[in-house]
Design a protein around this motif. Structure first.
Motif, mmCIF file in Angstrom:
data_model
loop_
_atom_site.group_PDB
_atom_site.id
_atom_site.type_symbol
_atom_site.label_atom_id
_atom_site.label_comp_id
_atom_site.label_asym_id
_atom_site.label_seq_id
_atom_site.Cartn_x
_atom_site.Cartn_y
_atom_site.Cartn_z
ATOM 1 N N THR A 452 0.844 -1.315 -0.207
ATOM 2 C CA THR A 452 0.097 0.072 0.306
ATOM 3 C C THR A 452 0.701 1.053 -0.006
ATOM 4 O O THR A 452 0.911 2.124 -0.252
ATOM 5 N N LEU A 453 1.915 1.355 0.864
ATOM 6 C CA LEU A 453 2.248 2.227 0.678
ATOM 7 C C LEU A 453 3.504 3.007 -0.577
ATOM 8 O O LEU A 453 3.362 3.638 -0.809
ATOM 9 N N GLU A 454 3.529 1.629 -0.832
ATOM 10 C CA GLU A 454 4.149 1.543 -2.160
ATOM 11 C C GLU A 454 3.247 2.314 -3.725
ATOM 12 O O GLU A 454 3.872 3.048 -4.411
ATOM 13 N N ASP A 455 1.891 1.337 -3.894
ATOM 14 C CA ASP A 455 1.529 1.544 -4.385
ATOM 15 C C ASP A 455 0.191 2.125 -4.286
ATOM 16 O O ASP A 455 -1.111 1.874 -5.141
ATOM 17 N N ASP A 456 -0.163 2.626 -3.567
ATOM 18 C CA ASP A 456 -1.969 2.924 -3.221
ATOM 19 C C ASP A 456 -2.791 1.580 -3.228
ATOM 20 O O ASP A 456 -3.639 1.778 -3.399
ATOM 21 N N THR A 457 -2.402 0.353 -3.430
ATOM 22 C CA THR A 457 -2.929 -0.577 -3.361
ATOM 23 C C THR A 457 -3.305 -1.346 -1.933
ATOM 24 O O THR A 457 -2.501 -1.731 -1.485
ATOM 25 N N VAL A 458 -4.802 -2.403 -1.874
ATOM 26 C CA VAL A 458 -5.234 -2.828 -0.326
ATOM 27 C C VAL A 458 -6.152 -4.423 -0.776
ATOM 28 O O VAL A 458 -6.002 -4.407 -1.991
ATOM 29 N N THR A 459 -5.991 -4.815 -0.041
ATOM 30 C CA THR A 459 -6.489 -5.688 -0.432
ATOM 31 C C THR A 459 -7.726 -6.181 0.272
ATOM 32 O O THR A 459 -8.170 -5.518 1.004
ATOM 33 N N ILE A 460 -9.052 -6.771 -0.289
ATOM 34 C CA ILE A 460 -10.188 -7.135 0.166
ATOM 35 C C ILE A 460 -10.207 -8.112 0.224
ATOM 36 O O ILE A 460 -10.301 -8.806 -0.319
ATOM 37 N N ARG A 461 -11.035 -8.445 1.495
ATOM 38 C CA ARG A 461 -11.091 -10.014 2.164
ATOM 39 C C ARG A 461 -12.904 -9.921 2.160
ATOM 40 O O ARG A 461 -13.460 -9.339 2.624
ATOM 41 N N ASP A 462 -13.129 -11.475 1.217
ATOM 42 C CA ASP A 462 -14.828 -11.476 0.773
ATOM 43 C C ASP A 462 -14.370 -12.536 2.550
ATOM 44 O O ASP A 462 -14.034 -13.745 2.435
ATOM 45 N N VAL A 463 -15.830 -12.041 3.299
ATOM 46 C CA VAL A 463 -15.457 -12.975 4.337
ATOM 47 C C VAL A 463 -16.525 -15.166 3.934
ATOM 48 O O VAL A 463 -16.341 -15.281 4.701
ATOM 49 N N GLU A 464 -16.981 -14.398 3.004
ATOM 50 C CA GLU A 464 -17.899 -15.767 2.923
ATOM 51 C C GLU A 464 -16.884 -16.774 2.190
ATOM 52 O O GLU A 464 -16.811 -18.200 2.507
ATOM 53 N N SER A 465 -15.296 -16.806 1.023
ATOM 54 C CA SER A 465 -14.742 -17.336 0.514
ATOM 55 C C SER A 465 -13.352 -17.072 1.975
ATOM 56 O O SER A 465 -12.098 -18.134 1.225
ATOM 57 N N THR A 466 -13.530 -15.914 2.335
ATOM 58 C CA THR A 466 -11.828 -15.711 3.230
ATOM 59 C C THR A 466 -10.671 -15.364 1.582
ATOM 60 O O THR A 466 -9.760 -14.630 2.133
ATOM 61 N N GLU A 467 -11.751 -15.364 0.330
ATOM 62 C CA GLU A 467 -10.246 -14.626 -0.271
ATOM 63 C C GLU A 467 -9.997 -13.501 -0.320
ATOM 64 O O GLU A 467 -11.235 -13.311 0.002
ATOM 65 N N GLN A 468 -8.814 -13.236 -1.650
ATOM 66 C CA GLN A 468 -8.658 -11.476 -1.398
ATOM 67 C C GLN A 468 -8.223 -11.542 -2.611
ATOM 68 O O GLN A 468 -8.096 -12.149 -3.476
ATOM 69 N N ILE A 469 -8.891 -9.977 -2.600
ATOM 70 C CA ILE A 469 -8.634 -9.132 -4.376
ATOM 71 C C ILE A 469 -7.854 -8.227 -3.800
ATOM 72 O O ILE A 469 -8.073 -7.247 -3.331
ATOM 73 N N ARG A 470 -7.079 -7.597 -4.589
ATOM 74 C CA ARG A 470 -6.203 -6.268 -4.003
ATOM 75 C C ARG A 470 -6.416 -5.185 -5.605
ATOM 76 O O ARG A 470 -6.783 -5.436 -6.373
#
Length: 496
Positions: A452-470
């Motif tokens: 995040t500090l490098e490129d202003d991206t974050v992860t979002i985690r889904d409660v159902e699958s516990t998987e993440q997207i950036r």
RNA sequence: GCGGUUGUGGUCUAGACUGGUUAGGACCCAAGCUUCCCAAGCUUGUGGCCCGGGUUCAAAUCCCGGCAACCGCACCA
């Protein structure tokens, strides 16, 4: 399968629901909603209003007092019918309804009888306790309504309302004019109702003070049928599971294949089903309509289906809402009781409008969401609530508590908090924060890490699958709102 | 309302039968340290015998009353 104790424990630990006045030992039949429970309630009420008021532009919400004057409930029949004469066996302590004892002995209807009549009949027929043969005490009135004194002299009597329905009937005349005499007309009330239950049981399922959301629709059969037939046309192929009164089992059937029930009823039945399955996201296998046989329903309910949910925690199929065709019973009663004309003009003279009532026990609906949504699995406990209902839509965390990550996460939180039910925390490990939020149904967890500090991206985690997207911070607000509104799925973002 | 069972930190529980150490544990929570993604670890801390009365030198423990919860019965216009 959710265990009741597990769910109640979670509700207490995390801030959903618990017994009212618990520091004094509590009082049976009263519950408090904590900060998460109250939000869930608010969200449910908002969705309910949006959904049902959206069915017709002439369906409106009103707001009304919880106390009715005595005469209102006298006219509605509650003073007589909500009150039973009880007699108690002096030997074994069992209690019985006096009218039922007399009816069993004589075969005549005894529901009209008061204390004196029952007392005379018991002496005359020489009745004794069916359990042990003991003698009866003097009959006493037991009224399910909480009676009140109004004003300083105590001469005015009133009741806490036993249902919100009467409030709509009381306002029919005023609103019919204010809404410029359009029909059908719907009046919705959301509020508390009170019943002095002999023994409240099963948590929030049967309480002494509870909340109802009701929509009372006023219309004239034979005159407004075409309006509902047109509306019904659009949803007639909706499949619902229905258990008819005479049937052994529930069957899945398209609404249009139900031939003996009019469109004004089937239309609302279908919309109630859509609310349960689409808005509340209940599994179609775990909901059904059950038609009440005539002996189970009130005499004025001409058609009566309950929407039932197959609860894990309180013993299987239980009613959470009902659809009642009450004919012109209610307004007729109030026209007579109040000496006020409640009929409306038609081409064939004045007629008293009929009522179809959509009645929701709000607390039962909330419990259904918790009961069906809670998954206390071995590896993790999580709560599956629809994004628009969950009390916490998004949580924001710094991955670790150093190197400026907490500060950065705070900035992200401040943005999300404007439009979403957002939460921020930093204590414990990242895994622990995910676990805590899984348990209360936080739909998405946003984590700020070194990238995040490098490129202003974050992860979002889904409660159902516990998987993440950036995703990029710039888009995060929009993406999460899109997910919550169901515009795009989490899987869609995973692929792109 | 009737009968049975039960009531110990926020949650779950040991102790009660046979009264007597500072009411023990696990988890949770808070603060701090540590930590580059799924309840890790370390340090410190807050907090409890449902309420009232009785017996006793002494009561979480025994007795009485109340309240609440659970199960069954009854009730649920």
């Amino acid at each position: 399968m959710t265990d009741r104790e597990e769910l109640e424990s979670m509700c207490k630990r995390r801030g959903f629901i618990w017994q009212s006045a618990e520091i004094y030992g509590g009082e049976a039949g009263f519950y408090d909603y904590g900060h998460l429970g109250a939000r869930l309630l608010d969200n449910w009420k908002r969705e309910w209003k949006e959904f049902f008021l959206g069915l017709d532009e002439n369906y409106q919400v009103i707001h009304t007092p919880s106390i009715h004057p005595y005469r209102v409930l006298e006219a509605s029949g509650h003073v007589d019918h909500f009150s039973d004469v009880m007699v108690r066996c002096e030997r074994c302590g069992s209690s019985f309804r006096g009218d039922q004892l007399v009816e069993e002995e004589t075969g005549e209807n005894a529901e009209w009888m008061g204390k004196e009549e029952i007392s005379e009949k018991i002496l005359e027929l020489d009745l004794s306790c069916p359990d042990c043969g003991g003698t009866f005490s003097e009959p006493e009135d037991f009224n399910m309504m909480f009676q009140l004194d109004i004003g300083p002299t105590g001469e005015k009597k009133g009741f806490l309302r036993p249902e919100t329905a009467q409030s709509a009937y009381l306002n029919f005349r005023r609103e019919f004019r204010a809404l410029r005499k359009k029909m059908p007309m719907g009046l919705a009330t959301i509020g508390s109702a009170f019943r002095n239950e002999i023994s409240p049981r099963r948590g929030v399922y049967r309480m002494r003070e509870f909340q109802q959301a009701e929509l009372q629709i006023f219309f004239l059969p034979g005159i407004h049928d075409d309006i509902y037939e047109a509306k019904f046309e659009e949803i007639k192929d909706t499949k619902v599971r229905i258990k008819r009164a005479e049937a052994e089992e529930a069957k899945e059937i398209e609404l249009q294949d139900i031939e003996d029930i009019p469109a004004f009823y089937l239309y609302h039945l279908g919309e109630m089903y859509r609310f349960a399955s689409e808005v509340m996201d209940l599994d179609p296998k775990e909901i059904r309509f059950r038609e009440l046989p005539s002996e189970e329903r009130a005499f004025y309910n001409k058609i009566h289906f309950d929407l039932e949910v197959d609860f894990d925690t309180i013993g299987g199929w239980k009613e959470i809402s009902g659809l009642h065709y009450r004919s012109d019973h209610d307004l007729k009663q109030h026209q007579e009781g109040s000496n006020t004309k409640l009929s409306v003009p038609t081409d064939n003279g004045r007629k008293i409008p009929h009522v179809i009532e959509l009645s929701y026990g709000i607390d039962r609906n909330i419990w259904a969401l918790l009961d069906k949504g809670y998954h206390p699995d071995d590896d993790r406990a999580w709560l599956d609530l629809p994004g628009r209902l969950t009390p916490r839509q998004v949580a924001v965390f710094p991955l670790v508590r150093k190197d400026g990550l907490p500060e950065k996460s705070r900035e992200v939180y401040d943005v999300l908090d404007d439009d979403l039910l957002a939460h921020w925390e930093k204590s414990g490990s990242i895994g622990k924060r995910y676990a805590r939020n899984d348990e209360v149904g936080t739909r998405y967890c946003v984590t700020i890490d070194y990238d995040t500090l490098e490129d202003d991206t974050v992860t979002i985690r889904d409660v159902e699958s516990t998987e993440q997207i950036r995703v990029s911070i710039d888009e995060i607000d929009e993406i999460i709102e899109g997910l919550i509104e169901g515009e795009k799925s989490f899987q869609y973002h995973q692929k792109s």
